[in-house]
Scaffold this motif. Sequence first.
Motif, short mmCIF file in Angstrom:
data_model
loop_
_atom_site.label_atom_id
_atom_site.label_comp_id
_atom_site.label_asym_id
_atom_site.label_seq_id
_atom_site.Cartn_x
_atom_site.Cartn_y
_atom_site.Cartn_z
N ALA A 65 0.83 -1.20 0.00
CA ALA A 65 0.00 0.00 0.00
C ALA A 65 0.87 1.26 0.00
O ALA A 65 0.54 2.24 -0.67
N LEU A 66 1.99 1.23 0.72
CA LEU A 66 2.90 2.38 0.72
C LEU A 66 3.51 2.62 -0.66
O LEU A 66 3.90 3.74 -0.98
N ALA A 67 3.59 1.56 -1.48
CA ALA A 67 4.11 1.70 -2.84
C ALA A 67 2.98 2.04 -3.81
O ALA A 67 3.14 1.92 -5.02
N HIS A 70 -3.13 -0.53 -4.81
CA HIS A 70 -4.46 -0.34 -4.24
C HIS A 70 -4.61 -1.28 -3.04
O HIS A 70 -4.24 -2.45 -3.11
N PRO A 71 -5.14 -0.77 -1.91
CA PRO A 71 -5.24 -1.59 -0.71
C PRO A 71 -5.96 -2.93 -0.89
O PRO A 71 -5.56 -3.94 -0.32
N SER A 72 -7.01 -2.97 -1.72
CA SER A 72 -7.71 -4.25 -1.92
C SER A 72 -6.84 -5.23 -2.70
O SER A 72 -6.85 -6.43 -2.44
N VAL A 73 -6.04 -4.73 -3.65
CA VAL A 73 -5.13 -5.59 -4.41
C VAL A 73 -4.00 -6.06 -3.49
O VAL A 73 -3.59 -7.21 -3.54
N ALA A 74 -3.50 -5.16 -2.64
CA ALA A 74 -2.45 -5.54 -1.68
C ALA A 74 -2.93 -6.65 -0.76
O ALA A 74 -2.22 -7.63 -0.53
N ALA A 75 -4.14 -6.51 -0.25
CA ALA A 75 -4.70 -7.54 0.63
C ALA A 75 -4.91 -8.85 -0.12
O ALA A 75 -4.66 -9.94 0.41
N LEU A 76 -5.33 -8.75 -1.37
CA LEU A 76 -5.53 -9.95 -2.20
C LEU A 76 -4.21 -10.67 -2.44
O LEU A 76 -4.13 -11.89 -2.32
N LEU A 77 -3.15 -9.92 -2.74
CA LEU A 77 -1.82 -10.55 -2.93
C LEU A 77 -1.37 -11.25 -1.66
O LEU A 77 -0.86 -12.37 -1.72
N LYS A 78 -1.56 -10.61 -0.53
CA LYS A 78 -1.19 -11.23 0.75
C LYS A 78 -1.98 -12.51 0.96
O LYS A 78 -1.41 -13.54 1.31
N ARG A 79 -3.28 -12.45 0.73
CA ARG A 79 -4.13 -13.62 0.97
C ARG A 79 -3.83 -14.75 0.01
O ARG A 79 -3.70 -15.91 0.41
N THR A 80 -3.67 -14.44 -1.29
CA THR A 80 -3.47 -15.50 -2.28
C THR A 80 -2.07 -16.09 -2.22
O THR A 80 -1.85 -17.20 -2.69
#
Length: 83
Positions: A65-67, A70-80
């Motif tokens: 997110a700092l880079a 998008h926060p939802s994409v960042a969370a999705l990458l973390k989750r997947t």
Amino acid sequence: MPVSADELCRGGMAYPVAIEVARQMNAGVSNGNTERLTAVGVPGEQAREIARQINAGAFDANKLALASVHPSVAALLKRTSGL
């Protein structure tokens, strides 16, 4: 479990970007490539951070997110990523 480009796309990534990110994530640690991410349309700082995290084998949604990922994409990458 392999990362699905379709799931990344449904989560908000453009399809060419989702395909490349999934390919790199599924290839494993040390396969993050900034140039390939940039070539499919990921802006420079985002591409560097995504590649850095693929290479590290760990995803940090806050750093993404700092880079400006998008926060939802960042969370999705973390989750997947399963990490």
